[in-house]
Scaffold this motif. Structure first.
Motif, short mmCIF file in Angstrom:
data_model
loop_
_atom_site.label_atom_id
_atom_site.label_comp_id
_atom_site.label_asym_id
_atom_site.label_seq_id
_atom_site.Cartn_x
_atom_site.Cartn_y
_atom_site.Cartn_z
N HIS A 183 0.76 -1.23 0.08
CA HIS A 183 0.13 -0.01 0.24
C HIS A 183 0.91 1.21 -0.09
CE1 HIS A 183 -3.80 -2.26 0.63
NE2 HIS A 183 -3.14 -2.88 1.33
N ALA A 184 1.18 1.78 -1.18
CA ALA A 184 2.00 2.95 -1.40
C ALA A 184 1.92 3.61 -2.69
CB ALA A 184 3.47 2.70 -1.12
N ASP A 185 1.22 4.82 -3.02
CA ASP A 185 0.93 5.56 -4.03
C ASP A 185 2.18 6.41 -4.40
OD1 ASP A 185 0.86 7.92 -2.46
OD2 ASP A 185 -1.29 7.88 -2.41
N ALA A 186 2.00 7.26 -5.29
CA ALA A 186 2.98 8.04 -5.91
C ALA A 186 3.62 9.02 -4.80
CB ALA A 186 2.77 8.71 -7.17
N ASN A 187 2.90 9.45 -3.76
CA ASN A 187 3.44 10.50 -2.83
C ASN A 187 3.89 9.82 -1.59
OD1 ASN A 187 2.58 12.61 -4.46
ND2 ASN A 187 0.42 12.18 -3.88
N GLU A 188 4.19 8.36 -1.50
CA GLU A 188 4.65 7.57 -0.31
C GLU A 188 5.66 6.67 -0.71
OE1 GLU A 188 0.13 6.73 1.74
OE2 GLU A 188 0.63 5.74 -0.08
N GLU A 189 6.78 7.46 -1.03
CA GLU A 189 8.01 6.81 -1.48
C GLU A 189 8.67 6.35 -0.01
OE1 GLU A 189 11.29 5.25 -3.42
OE2 GLU A 189 9.16 5.64 -4.13
N ASP A 190 8.25 7.01 1.10
CA ASP A 190 8.98 6.52 2.51
C ASP A 190 8.47 5.07 2.71
OD1 ASP A 190 6.23 7.82 2.60
OD2 ASP A 190 6.59 7.60 4.81
N ILE A 191 7.45 4.74 2.23
CA ILE A 191 6.90 3.32 2.54
C ILE A 191 7.83 2.44 1.70
CG2 ILE A 191 4.82 1.80 2.65
CD1 ILE A 191 3.05 4.21 3.23
N LEU A 238 2.37 -4.33 3.54
CA LEU A 238 2.31 -5.34 2.53
C LEU A 238 0.94 -5.97 2.43
CD1 LEU A 238 5.06 -7.82 1.45
CD2 LEU A 238 2.75 -8.69 1.84
N ARG A 239 0.58 -5.96 1.23
CA ARG A 239 -0.80 -6.48 0.99
C ARG A 239 -0.81 -7.81 0.47
NH1 ARG A 239 -5.90 -3.25 -1.64
NH2 ARG A 239 -7.22 -5.17 -2.24
N VAL A 240 -0.13 -8.21 -0.48
CA VAL A 240 0.07 -9.74 -1.02
C VAL A 240 1.49 -9.93 -1.50
CG1 VAL A 240 -0.76 -8.82 -3.33
CG2 VAL A 240 -1.19 -11.25 -2.32
N ALA A 241 1.76 -11.27 -1.21
CA ALA A 241 3.14 -11.72 -1.91
C ALA A 241 2.74 -13.09 -2.42
CB ALA A 241 4.08 -11.72 -0.79
N ARG A 242 3.32 -13.16 -3.52
CA ARG A 242 3.23 -14.52 -4.12
C ARG A 242 4.38 -15.14 -5.17
NH1 ARG A 242 -2.16 -12.17 -6.57
NH2 ARG A 242 -1.43 -10.46 -7.55
N PRO A 243 4.39 -16.24 -5.38
CA PRO A 243 5.45 -16.64 -6.33
C PRO A 243 5.43 -15.96 -7.59
CG PRO A 243 5.07 -18.41 -4.96
CD PRO A 243 3.93 -17.56 -4.63
N MET A 244 6.41 -15.59 -8.26
CA MET A 244 5.97 -15.19 -9.57
C MET A 244 5.45 -16.09 -10.47
SD MET A 244 6.51 -12.00 -10.68
CE MET A 244 8.04 -11.43 -9.69
N PRO A 245 4.26 -15.70 -10.96
CA PRO A 245 4.00 -16.85 -12.27
C PRO A 245 4.74 -16.80 -13.38
CG PRO A 245 2.66 -14.94 -12.19
CD PRO A 245 3.64 -14.71 -11.10
#
Length: 733
Positions: A183-191, A238-245
């Motif tokens: 969860h980080a938009d263009a104005n949330e580079e610190d995250i 962190l919203r979601v993590a999954r092995p790269m398809p």
């Protein structure tokens, strides 16, 4: 081909007028009392505080945690979003997803004990903000607006790290590639930087150079072990993590068949429409056979590729250029030329190349050069109801911004166990997701390999439809430059460009310039109906591949296209052109509505920002304002899905219905009243801040036995004019 000579009537928007829409309803009945809410939420809030306090400082940037706040289904609508409550206590929502629940108490007795769909919000805040929420919950003298919005909450829960990890993880210390969304938009580079620092702390590697920001999410590749990804899942944003398809293209084990073809010859003429170019993203062409109509573009790291990549790419391009060759006939001239982007390298399918491929596609489409595109590739994984994939999120926004008609193959794993659902970006709401059917003849069904729906809601009807893609018994015929002849193949890779070819043909045949939503509406409007075939398998039906069939009006019928723009707060009355004659027998109205919507990928449940409420008034011509159901939820959903979200269809980007009226007296000057809904990040927006939205509406009126219906409509509505075929095109050829 036989033709009536009656062509699609344009200018329907000249008949429209502004019209107020009568509203019903009233205040919502509150399912819970304040005491019930206090009893239900007090302990969960304490658990959220306890978990947040235990999170390491490095894993909670700004000192904030993210927890889940689920609304009671009664308050799913954007007008009931608890924005005042969140603002008052110092919390903020950063996304949402759909949850199916049985609420503790229903708003009406008839709904008690039933499953309903609702929104689970991702809410971020510090310990102090969570404490403020708890204090207001416990305070019987809290402001009335806070108490009201508290009573709209069904549940509150901490989001565990394990629930953020999807897919099968390696059992040992192997380092693999993951795709991560935070969860980080263009104005949330610190995250983003905080996540990178936290990953390095646990010896995982974040590829920041390939990160992709879309809406309120940042996607990036991460190399890590299963143990390391478990640690990273504790990062609060962190919203979601999954092995790269893997990357998908054709069916892996299909053997191409060389087919005999009488009178085979490549055309000698240029494309019919020389001003338009279609972007095809695939494995390359690699030969000069198609150079008269197709130009190939590469990147430094895609110059080295493989034979299968180029064979697939050249055949997809050939399908768009020539369609499926008919035995005994030479290949027809292409409607438009192609810019083929070789986006795959020799190592494609092993990321970070999966991100590289998307970045190449984004670069080409973001140039604004293209109005048409085809994707017969994508991540090989079924879509996720809770999460919007980076491919889908990125391409949806590009299509809406640049008015691009895109066809997407839905994937070829339709026979896989528990993995047969459509694959990204086949869940796009601003593209046509194309499945494959078994035959171009009268008897057809879904091809066994074609992935199935449904999509998410909005975007529930996926695939949008099917087209012939070949089977073992009846392969798809395609000119293959590598075989220097006609090959038999199968796959949604071929059905997708076949549909785009029909759309390009429509534009190439007429003088009028049509935008993406108008062409999408025409394609869906003229499908061969699904009939009793499951909608999840074939969508609206089978697309037609002859563009003239999309421009013609059938016997005893008239087809009109409306194209208009609305600002929020405006209403449009779209009259269905109806002749002033006494009609006997049955009448049929077929209507297809289409918009392009900006999207919020962090809000999977409220993904589209634009929607339309369409009210059908069958007797408006004699002053009767009573409405009748037309584009209701039943036209999109089937039980039990239709029981979950009563108003979800208002946010779909395509609505389609074919309705019969047995008694002609039921219809008297029928109209569609159109209202524009707008939202952003799930909230309602003020009219002055909502962008205008364009819509296309295609309507066909059919009255069997009235052979001159088309002429009668034209006589009464003289502003309606047939689309003009170009001077070098002759109807019937």
């Amino acid at each position: 081909m036989a033709t009536t000579g009656n062509l699609l009537l344009g200018g329907g928007e000249k008949l429209t007028s502004k019209a107020p829409i009568k509203r019903g309803g009233g205040p919502k009945k509150m399912p819970y009392s304040r005491d019930e809410v206090v009893a239900a939420l007090t302990e969960p809030l304490k658990e959220v505080q306890s978990h947040l306090a235990q999170v390491p400082r490095e894993a909670k940037p700004r000192g904030e945690g993210v927890f889940e706040l689920t609304l009671h289904p009664t308050f799913l609508a954007r007008s009931h979003y608890p924005s005042k409550l969140l603002r008052a206590v110092g919390l903020r929502d950063v996304g949402s997803k759909e949850r199916a629940i049985v609420p503790r108490k229903a708003s009406e007795p008839r709904l008690e004990g039933k499953v309903h769909s609702t929104a689970a919000l991702y809410v971020a805040g510090t310990l102090a903000a969570v404490q403020s929420l708890a204090d207001n919950l416990a305070n019987p003298k809290a402001p009335a607006y806070i108490q009201k919005e508290l009573c709209e909450i069904e549940s509150i829960a901490w989001i565990s790290g394990g629930s953020k990890i999807r897919g099968q993880l390696p059992s040992g210390p192997e380092r693999i590639l993951f795709e991560i969304a935070i969860h980080a938009d263009a104005n949330e580079e610190d995250i983003v930087q905080a996540f990178n620092k936290y990953a390095r702390l646990h010896e995982a590697e974040v590829d920041l150079a390939r990160r992709i920001r879309v809406g309120g999410l940042t996607f990036m590749p991460v190399t890590a072990t299963a143990a390391q990804i478990a640690k990273l899942s504790e990062f609060t944003f962190l919203r979601v993590a999954r092995p790269m398809p893997a990357l998908r293209m054709a069916i892996p084990d299909v053997v191409r068949q060389s087919l005999a073809h009488k009178n085979f010859a490549l055309p000698s003429v240029p494309a019919l429409e020389p001003k338009e170019r279609v972007a095809i993203f695939d494995g390359g062409i690699g030969t000069s056979d198609l150079s008269k109509w197709a130009t190939e573009y590469t990147w430094p790291d895609t110059t080295d590729t493989t034979g299968p990549n180029m064979m697939h790419g050249s055949e997809v391009t050939s399908t768009f250029l020539f369609g499926s060759p008919k035995d005994g006939l030479p290949l027809p001239p292409p409607y438009m030329g192609v810019d083929h982007y070789r986006v795959l390298s020799r190592t494609s399918g092993r990321d970070p190349d999966l991100f590289d491929v998307l970045l190449r596609i984004r670069q080409a489409l973001d140039s604004g050069k293209y109005r048409y595109a085809n994707l017969s590739l994508g991540p090989r994984m079924p879509i996720d109801d809770d999460e919007v994939h980076v491919w889908t999120a990125t391409l949806d926004q590009l299509c809406a911004t640049h008015d691009i008609l895109t066809t997407v193959a839905v994937g070829n794993d339709g026979s896989a166990v528990n993995a047969d659902r459509i694959q990204p970006p086949g869940d796009m709401v601003n593209a046509l997701a194309i499945g494959a059917c078994s035959s171009p003849g009268k008897t057809w069904n879904r091809a066994p390999y074609s992935c199935k729906g449904p999509g998410r809601s909005p975007g529930f009807v996926k695939p949008d439809g099917v087209a012939f893609g070949g089977t073992e018994d009846e392969p798809f015929r395609v000119y293959s430059p590598f075989l220097n002849g006609v090959a038999g193949v199968q796959g949604t890779s071929y059905s997708a460009p076949l549909v785009l070819r029909a759309a390009a043909g429509v534009q190439a045949l007429i003088d009028t310039k049509l935008d993406a939503i108008s062409l999408k509406a025409l394609l869906v409007h003229h499908v061969d109906p699904a009939g009793k075939r499951p909608r999840a398998e074939v969508g609206w039906g089978r697309f037609r591949d002859n563009p003239l069939e999309l421009l013609e009006c059938g016997p005893s019928s008239a087809t009109i296209i409306f194209r208009d723009t609305l600002a929020k707060g405006e209403y449009r009355r779209c009259p269905i052109p109806f002749p002033d004659i006494a009609l006997s027998g049955n009448a049929k109205i077929k209507a297809t509505f289409c918009i392009a919507a900006q999207t919020d990928p962090e809000h999977a449940i409220n993904y589209t920002r634009s929607g339309m409420g369409i009210t059908f008034r069958p007797r408006a011509g004699i002053g009767e304002d009573e409405s009748a159901e037309f584009f209701g939820i039943g036209s999109q959903y089937k039980a039990p899905e239709r029981e979950l979200r009563d108003a979800a269809h208002k946010w779909e980007t395509i609505l389609h219905r074919d309705r019969r009226f047995d008694e002609i007296g039921v219809l008297a000057g029928p109209v569609f009243d159109v209202e524009y809904h707008a939202r952003a990040q799930s909230r309602g927006v003020a009219p002055e801040s909502a962008p205008d939205v364009s819509f296309a509406l295609v309507v066909t009126l059919t009255v069997p036995g009235v052979s001159d219906l088309y002429n009668r409509v034209r006589q009464k509505y003289q502003v309606l004019q047939p689309v003009k075929l170009r001077t070098n095109v002759r109807v019937g050829t």
